[in-house]
Write a protein that holds these residues in place. Structure first.
Motif, short mmCIF file in Angstrom:
data_model
loop_
_atom_site.label_atom_id
_atom_site.label_comp_id
_atom_site.label_asym_id
_atom_site.label_seq_id
_atom_site.Cartn_x
_atom_site.Cartn_y
_atom_site.Cartn_z
N GLY A 1 0.75 -1.20 0.09
CA GLY A 1 0.08 -0.07 0.14
C GLY A 1 0.86 1.26 0.11
N ILE A 2 2.10 1.18 0.78
CA ILE A 2 2.72 2.25 0.71
C ILE A 2 3.51 2.42 -0.70
N TYR A 3 3.92 1.56 -1.27
CA TYR A 3 4.36 1.79 -2.44
C TYR A 3 3.20 2.21 -3.48
N ARG A 4 2.20 1.87 -3.44
CA ARG A 4 1.21 2.39 -4.36
C ARG A 4 0.70 3.64 -3.91
N ILE A 5 0.48 4.13 -2.70
CA ILE A 5 0.32 5.45 -2.39
C ILE A 5 1.35 6.49 -2.68
N ASN A 6 2.64 6.00 -2.71
CA ASN A 6 3.86 6.70 -2.96
C ASN A 6 3.85 7.14 -4.55
N GLN A 7 3.34 6.31 -5.33
CA GLN A 7 3.02 6.47 -6.76
C GLN A 7 2.16 7.41 -7.15
N VAL A 8 1.06 7.48 -6.17
CA VAL A 8 0.13 8.45 -6.19
C VAL A 8 0.49 9.97 -5.92
N PHE A 9 1.41 9.98 -5.07
CA PHE A 9 1.77 11.41 -4.49
C PHE A 9 3.30 12.06 -4.82
N ASN A 10 4.00 11.01 -4.86
CA ASN A 10 5.41 11.25 -4.89
C ASN A 10 6.28 10.72 -6.01
N SER A 11 5.46 10.02 -6.90
CA SER A 11 6.42 9.47 -7.94
C SER A 11 7.08 10.35 -8.94
N LEU A 12 6.44 11.44 -9.01
CA LEU A 12 7.27 12.57 -10.08
C LEU A 12 7.89 13.81 -8.91
N GLY A 13 8.33 13.50 -8.00
CA GLY A 13 8.94 14.22 -7.07
C GLY A 13 8.42 14.39 -5.82
N VAL A 14 9.16 14.53 -4.78
CA VAL A 14 8.75 14.41 -3.39
C VAL A 14 8.37 15.90 -2.84
N SER A 15 7.23 15.89 -2.17
CA SER A 15 6.68 17.12 -1.59
C SER A 15 6.50 16.91 0.18
N THR A 16 6.31 18.00 0.66
CA THR A 16 5.80 17.77 1.95
C THR A 16 5.00 17.29 2.29
N LEU A 17 3.74 17.61 1.77
CA LEU A 17 2.77 17.01 2.10
C LEU A 17 2.40 15.51 1.47
N GLY A 18 3.12 15.40 0.47
CA GLY A 18 3.18 14.02 0.13
C GLY A 18 3.73 12.87 1.01
N ILE A 19 4.85 13.39 1.74
CA ILE A 19 5.47 12.57 2.60
C ILE A 19 4.59 12.57 3.81
N VAL A 20 3.94 13.55 4.31
CA VAL A 20 2.89 13.35 5.53
C VAL A 20 1.83 12.50 5.08
N VAL A 21 1.22 12.62 4.00
CA VAL A 21 0.32 11.67 3.35
C VAL A 21 0.75 10.30 3.53
N LEU A 22 2.20 9.87 3.10
CA LEU A 22 2.58 8.57 3.08
C LEU A 22 2.85 8.07 4.37
N ILE A 23 3.05 8.64 5.60
CA ILE A 23 3.49 8.47 6.69
C ILE A 23 2.00 8.11 7.42
N LEU A 24 0.85 9.00 7.06
CA LEU A 24 -0.35 8.68 7.64
C LEU A 24 -0.89 7.40 6.96
N PHE A 25 -0.81 7.19 5.77
CA PHE A 25 -1.14 6.10 5.06
C PHE A 25 -0.51 4.86 5.76
N ALA A 26 0.72 4.96 5.92
CA ALA A 26 1.40 3.80 6.28
C ALA A 26 0.87 3.30 7.88
N ILE A 27 0.33 4.33 8.64
CA ILE A 27 -0.12 3.91 10.14
C ILE A 27 -1.59 3.50 9.69
N LEU A 28 -2.17 4.11 9.07
CA LEU A 28 -3.64 3.69 8.79
C LEU A 28 -3.76 2.43 8.03
N GLY A 29 -2.85 2.21 7.31
CA GLY A 29 -2.84 1.05 6.46
C GLY A 29 -2.30 -0.20 7.22
#
Length: 720
Positions: A67-95
Motif C-alpha cells: 500500500g505504501i508503494y502504491r500511495i507513493n506512486q499517487v503522491f510522490n512518484s514525480l517528485g517529493v513534496s512535504t504534503l506527499g511525505i505526510v500523507v505517506l506516513i499517515l497512510f502507513a499507520i492507517l494501512g
C-alpha cells in the motif's frame, strides 16, 4: 420479577464471614514475583502459536508495504513534496491498522470453519462436568435501576440452578451506588430476590460508602475481604446475562488447568430496540464471532480481558492484578480507568495464562440505545485507553499484552489520524488547483513534471483499501452461510445480505460523525479534561429532535465548511468526498433516526437486522424475558412501594431493620470526620418534618445520614 414486594424477613446477614486475601498494588517498574511459574511458553500455549502470529503480522506488514508503494506512486512518484511525505506516513499507520484487522479476520475465518475457538478441554455439548470448588458470582452496580439489574442476576441464578450445581456458587451484588434513593431500592430488591429463591447464606449484598478507584476498587475490596473463600470469581456487568451451562464448563476448565488466570467469553449483544442498538447487536452477532475467533486464534495464552463475563482465578487476581495509582493528575494520572486490559496484562506478566473461548455461546450483554449514549461511554473508554500509554514500559510485560494496549490506544488515535489524512488530501488538491509551476523546470527534459494526484492510481488504491476494509464482512457472511442455525435465525441468506448492506451503509454514514466525536475526545483528554464517572443509560427513551439538533449541529456545520472547501477546489474532489460529506451533513437526522425505537422495531418486523438469539432465543434469554415480564407486571400494580429512601424505610420496618443491620461500624475517635454526616445530622435535627428535611439535604448528606444509626433514628422520628 416481584422485586418491589414489601414483605420479607429482616435477616441481618447481608454478607458472609470475612475471608481476607492479600492483594497489594503491583510495582510496574520491577520484575514481578512469578512464584516459580514459567513466563514463556505456558502449559496451555498452543503449539503452533508462533506460526499464527507470523501469519497475522507478516500478512499485515506485506499488505502495508504494498500500500505504501502504491500511495507513493499517487503522491510522490514525480517528485517529493512535504504534503506527499505526510500523507505517506499517515497512510502507513492507517494501512497497517486496517491490514492487521484483515489478517486477524482471515485467521478467525479459518477458526470458524473448523469450529475452533475452544481448547482447554472444553466441549460444546455433552454432560456437564462436576465442579469441585466454590465460585463467587460478582455483579458490580453503580446507580443502575435495581429491578433491571435483578432481572439478569435472577436469570443467571436460575440457569445455574438448572444445572444442579447451585451449591458451588455464591452471588454478590456489589454496589458503588451514590444515589441514596437507588441504594435503598437496591436493598429492597436484594432482600426480595433472596427470599424468592431461598438464597439466604449464598446471596449477598454490599454497598461501599466511598467509591475508591471505581469498579476496579470495588472488585479489589471484595477480594481483600472475601477472596480467600473462593477459588474463582465470575465478573459481570449490570446488564450481563450468562447461561449456567456455559459458566459450569468454563469454571471446570479453570479447575483442570492450574496455570490459567482468566477465561474470557464472547458476550453477544441482545435486547436492542432502537435502530442504533439493533445495528450494534447485528454487527456484534454477525461480525463479532469472526473477529473474536481471529484474536483468540493468535492471542493464544496471551488473551485480553474485557472487564465482564469472564471467570478469574481469585488467587491469580489477588497476587498480580493489584493496580497502583499513576503519577500525575487525571486524565493521565491517578487510578487506572480502563483496568481490565491492565489486570490481564499483569496476570500474564506474573506467569498466568489468559484465554478467550469464543466457540461457546451463552454470554450476553446490552448495547447503549443511541449514538449519544455510546459517545458518553466512549469518552471514558478513550481516556482509559490513552492512559495506557504510561503503562507500555511496564517491566516484564509480554509483548502481546503491550500490543493489546497499543491496539486500544490506536482505536481512538486513528480517528484524528483519519481526519488529518482527509485534510491533507484537500490541501494537496488545493495546492494543485492554485499552484502554476513550470512543467519542464530549469533543466532540459522531454518529460514534464505534473504536480497533481494521479487519479487512476488514486482510484486503484482507494478500491484496494475499501476491499481490505470490507473483506471481514464478506468473510462473516460466508461463515454465516455455513452455520445453518445462525443463518435461519437471521432471516435467511437474502435478508442477511440485505441487512449487511443496510448496516454497512448506515454505519458508513455514521462513521465520519464518530470520527469527529472521537477526535474531540482525544483532544479534550490531551487538554487535561477528566471524563468523570457516569451511570450507563440502558433505556431507549425517546429523544426530541431539538435535543438531537443541540448535540449534533456542530458536525453539520463542519460538513458544510468541508463541502464548500472541496467544491471550491475541485468538483471531482467533492464527489470523491461525498460519502464523508453526506454523513456529516445528515448528522442531525441520522442521530435522530438511529435513536428511534419505532424504526428499529419496524425493521425487525420486516425481517432485517435479525439475529438468532431473538428469533430462536436460548433458555437463558427466555428466563431473562420472563423475569422482565414479571417485573413489568409488578411495576404496573396500583400500589407501589416508595422510591424515595426515607419514605421507603419509614413505611417498611423489615427493610429498616435489615438496613440498620448492614450499617458500617461506628466512627472511632481519631478517625476521619465526615463533614456530610455532621451537616446532615444538624439539618435533620433542625427540620420539623420529613419534607422539610428532604428539601435541605444534599444527595451526599442524605447518603451519609442513611449510613449512620443516629441519622436513621432521626429519620424515623420525624413527623410526616
Amino acid at each position: 420479577m416481584d422485586s418491589v414486594t414489601d414483605s420479607f424477613p429482616a435477616e441481618a446477614a447481608f454478607l458472609p464471614p470475612d475471608a481476607p486475601l492479600k492483594m497489594e498494588p503491583q510495582d510496574l517498574w520491577h520484575a514481578p514475583n512469578r512464584h516459580g511459574r514459567p513466563f514463556n511458553p505456558l502449559p496451555t500455549t498452543p503449539r503452533n502459536l508462533w506460526a499464527r502470529r507470523l501469519f497475522v503480522f507478516g500478512t499485515a506488514i506485506l499488505l502495508t508495504a504494498y500500500g505504501i508503494y502504491r500511495i507513493n506512486q499517487v503522491f510522490n512518484s514525480l517528485g517529493v513534496s512535504t504534503l506527499g511525505i505526510v500523507v505517506l506516513i499517515l497512510f502507513a499507520i492507517l494501512g497497517m491498522w486496517i491490514a492487521l484487522s484483515f489478517a486477524s479476520s482471515l485467521g478467525g475465518f479459518v477458526s470458524l470453519l473448523r469450529r475452533g475457538g475452544l481448547g482447554l478441554g472444553i466441549h460444546r455439548a455433552g454432560p456437564l462436568p462436576v465442579l469441585q470448588a466454590r465460585t463467587a458470582v460478582l455483579m458490580p452496580t453503580y446507580n443502575e435501576d435495581p429491578t433491571r439489574v435483578m432481572v439478569g442476576l435472577r436469570a443467571i441464578h436460575d440457569s445455574i440452578l438448572a444445572t444442579g450445581q447451585i451449591d458451588a456458587f455464591d452471588f454478590f451484588l456489589l454496589s458503588d451506588t451514590t444515589d441514596p434513593d437507588v441504594w435503598i431500592q437496591e436493598e429492597r430488591a436484594y432482600l426480595a430476590f433472596r427470599e424468592e429463591v431461598g438464597g439466604a447464606g449464598r446471596i449477598f449484598y454490599r454497598r461501599r460508602a466511598k467509591n475508591v478507584d471505581r469498579k476496579a476498587g470495588n472488585l479489589g475490596e471484595w477480594v481483600r475481604q472475601f477472596g480467600a473463600a473462593y477459588e474463582q470469581m465470575l465478573t459481570l456487568d449490570a446488564d450481563s446475562v450468562m447461561d449456567g451451562g456455559l459458566i459450569v464448563r468454563i469454571v471446570s476448565a479453570m479447575e483442570k488447568h492450574d496455570g490459567i488466570g482468566l477465561i474470557q467469553t464472547l458476550p453477544v449483544i441482545v435486547g436492542g430496540k432502537t435502530l442504533f442498538a439493533r445495528m450494534q447487536q447485528f454487527a456484534g452477532r454477525v461480525y463479532g464471532p469472526l473477529i473474536a475467533h481471529g484474536i483468540a486464534w493468535w492471542h493464544g495464552s496471551e488473551g485480553n480481558y474485557w472487564g465482564h463475563n469472564a471467570v478469574i482465578r481469585t488467587r491469580a487476581f489477588a497476587e498480580q492484578a493489584g493496580l497502583p495509582h499513576l503519577s500525575g493528575k487525571p486524565p493521565f494520572g491517578g487510578h487506572i480507568l480502563s483496568h481490565d486490559f491492565v489486570e490481564a496484562a499483569l496476570m500474564r506478566r506474573g506467569g498466568w495464562a489468559i484465554h478467550m473461548v469464543p466457540g461457546l455461546f451463552g454470554s450476553y450483554e446490552e448495547s447503549p440505545p443511541s449514538l449519544t449514549d455510546v459517545a458518553i461511554r466512549d469518552r471514558r473508554w478513550c481516556q482509559g485507553n490513552l492512559q495506557h500509554a504510561k503503562l507500555l514500559s511496564t517491566r516484564g510485560m509480554h509483548w502481546v499484552s503491550r500490543s493489546h494496549m497499543l491496539i486500544g490506544i490506536g482505536s481512538y488515535v486513528m480517528s484524528p489520524l483519519w481526519l488529518l489524512f482527509l485534510l491533507c488530501g484537500i490541501l494537496i488538491s488545493l495546492q494543485s488547483h492554485f499552484y502554476h509551476p513550470e512543467y519542464f523546470g530549469t533543466t532540459r527534459t522531454l518529460y514534464p513534471h505534473w504536480p497533481r494526484v494521479d487519479p487512476v492510481q488514486a482510484k486503484s488504491v482507494f478500491i484496494g483499501t475499501m476491499a481490505i476494509l470490507l473483506a471481514p464482512k464478506g468473510l462473516a457472511f460466508i461463515a454465516m452461510l455455513v452455520d445453518r442455525g445462525a443463518l435461519k435465525g437471521s432471516g435467511g441468506a437474502i435478508r442477511l445480505a440485505i441487512s449487511i448492506v443496510l448496516e454497512t451503509i448506515i454505519g458508513g454514514l455514521i462513521a465520519p460523525i464518530a470520527m469527529l466525536i472521537q477526535t474531540s475526545g482525544v483532544i479534550s483528554i490531551l487538554l487535561g479534561r477528566d471524563s468523570g464517572w457516569n451511570a450507563q443509560n440502558r433505556d431507549d427513551g425517546r429523544v426530541s429532535l431539538k435535543e438531537v439538533a443541540r448535540g449534533y449541529w456542530i458536525y453539520t456545520v463542519f460538513g458544510v465548511l468541508l463541502a464548500v472547501a472541496a467544491w471550491s477546489v475541485s468538483h471531482a474532489l467533492f464527489l470523491w468526498m461525498s460519502p464523508v460529506l453526506l454523513g456529516l451533513l445528515l448528522a442531525i437526522p441520522l442521530a435522530a433516526l438511529t435513536a428511534s425505537r419505532d424504526v428499529g422495531m419496524t425493521l425487525r418486523r420486516m425481517g432485517l437486522l435479525l439475529i438468532e438469539e431473538e428469533t430462536n432465543p436460548p433458555a437463558i434469554l427466555k428466563l431473562a424475558a420472563e423475569n422482565e415480564r414479571r417485573r413489568d407486571m409488578a411495576l404496573h400494580q396500583p400500589v407501589q412501594p416508595p422510591g424515595e429512601a426515607f419514605s421507603a424505610l419509614r413505611q417498611n420496618t423489615d427493610l429498616l431493620e435489615a438496613h440498620r443491620s448492614a450499617l458500617p461500624a461506628a466512627r472511632k475517635p481519631g478517625s476521619a470526620v465526615d463533614a456530610n454526616l455532621l451537616v446532615g445530622l444538624v439539618k435533620l435535627q433542625e427540620s420539623s418534618n420529613v419534607e422539610g428535611a428532604l428539601k435541605k439535604l444534599t444527595r451526599q448528606e442524605k447518603a451519609a445520614v442513611l449510613c449512620n444509626s443516629e441519622g436513621l433514628a432521626l429519620i424515623t422520628s420525624l413527623p410526616s
